[in-house]
Motif scaffolding. Structure first.
Motif, short mmCIF file in Angstrom:
data_model
loop_
_atom_site.label_atom_id
_atom_site.label_comp_id
_atom_site.label_asym_id
_atom_site.label_seq_id
_atom_site.Cartn_x
_atom_site.Cartn_y
_atom_site.Cartn_z
N ALA A 1 0.81 -1.22 0.00
CA ALA A 1 0.00 0.00 0.00
C ALA A 1 0.85 1.27 0.00
CB ALA A 1 -0.93 0.00 1.22
N VAL A 2 2.16 1.13 0.13
CA VAL A 2 3.03 2.30 0.25
C VAL A 2 3.02 3.19 -1.00
CG1 VAL A 2 5.44 3.04 0.52
CG2 VAL A 2 4.47 1.32 2.04
N PRO A 3 3.07 2.66 -2.23
CA PRO A 3 3.06 3.57 -3.38
C PRO A 3 1.84 4.49 -3.41
CG PRO A 3 3.75 1.40 -4.08
CD PRO A 3 3.28 1.27 -2.64
N ALA A 4 0.66 3.95 -3.17
CA ALA A 4 -0.54 4.79 -3.16
C ALA A 4 -0.49 5.80 -2.03
CB ALA A 4 -1.78 3.92 -3.04
N LEU A 5 0.05 5.39 -0.91
CA LEU A 5 0.20 6.30 0.23
C LEU A 5 1.10 7.47 -0.15
CD1 LEU A 5 -0.20 6.72 3.36
CD2 LEU A 5 1.96 5.51 3.59
N LEU A 6 2.23 7.17 -0.78
CA LEU A 6 3.16 8.23 -1.17
C LEU A 6 2.54 9.18 -2.19
CD1 LEU A 6 6.54 6.30 -1.38
CD2 LEU A 6 5.87 8.02 0.30
N HIS A 7 1.67 8.67 -3.05
CA HIS A 7 1.00 9.54 -4.02
C HIS A 7 0.08 10.55 -3.33
CE1 HIS A 7 1.66 6.72 -7.67
NE2 HIS A 7 2.67 7.53 -7.50
N GLY A 8 -0.31 10.26 -2.10
CA GLY A 8 -1.14 11.19 -1.35
C GLY A 8 -0.35 12.24 -0.60
N PHE A 9 0.97 12.13 -0.63
CA PHE A 9 1.84 13.10 0.05
C PHE A 9 2.45 14.04 -0.99
CE2 PHE A 9 3.35 9.76 3.43
CZ PHE A 9 2.09 9.73 3.97
N ASP A 10 2.52 15.31 -0.65
CA ASP A 10 3.29 16.25 -1.47
C ASP A 10 4.74 16.28 -0.99
OD1 ASP A 10 1.13 17.35 -3.14
OD2 ASP A 10 0.34 17.97 -1.19
N ILE A 11 4.90 16.06 0.30
CA ILE A 11 6.22 16.07 0.93
C ILE A 11 6.27 14.88 1.87
CG2 ILE A 11 7.84 17.35 2.40
CD1 ILE A 11 6.18 19.89 1.61
N ALA A 12 7.26 14.01 1.70
CA ALA A 12 7.46 12.90 2.64
C ALA A 12 8.65 13.25 3.53
CB ALA A 12 7.74 11.60 1.88
#
Length: 142
Positions: free
Chosen positions: A125-136
């Motif tokens: 699920a990490v790729p989709a999660l990262l797509h929801g972040f502008d800044i990690a």
């Protein structure tokens, strides 16, 4: 002191794992003489971990995912977020012993409605999660 710790680890470890031959050669050059297995590092699928298409219509989202323990520095992230202006939110994904303290800190800083705590997610699920972040962010203290 690092070399002292390194020598102690070498003396204690029955086996080592290296990500590639170059890493194995470094261990040998530093004096490790026991068996070393090469365990290739995980790759990254560029199709899954590509930037999201376009900029979504939502506040700037700062995201963290990982363990919620003091050493990870999430408290630093929350304090920094409290000083931000504009339209933003923070998403904290993970779990751990420090979660209750972080929730209390967020509430004490008046971040209600701007900070969301989410439970840990499986690695798929990490790729989709990262797509929801502008800044990690990785605010680790150690």
């Amino acid at each position: 002191p690092f070399s002292t710790f390194e020598r102690a680890c070498f003396a204690w470890a029955e086996r080592a794992f290296a990500g590639n031959r170059a890493a194995r050669d470094i261990l040998r050059a530093k004096g490790y003489r026991r068996p070393i297995d090469i365990l290739p590092q995980f790759g990254v699928d560029p199709e899954l971990f590509r930037p999201a298409d376009g900029r979504p219509d939502r506040p700037v989202t700062v995201g963290y995912f990982g363990r919620l323990v003091e050493a990870k520095g999430v408290q630093v992230l929350l304090r920094a977020a409290a000083a931000l202006r504009g339209d933003w939110r923070v998403e904290i994904v993970g779990g751990g012993a420090h979660e209750a303290a972080l929730r209390a800190l967020a509430a004490g800083l008046g971040l209600d409605g701007r900070v969301a705590f989410r439970p840990p997610v499986p690695s798929g699920a990490v790729p989709a999660l990262l797509h929801g972040f502008d800044i990690a962010v990785v605010p680790s203290l150690r």
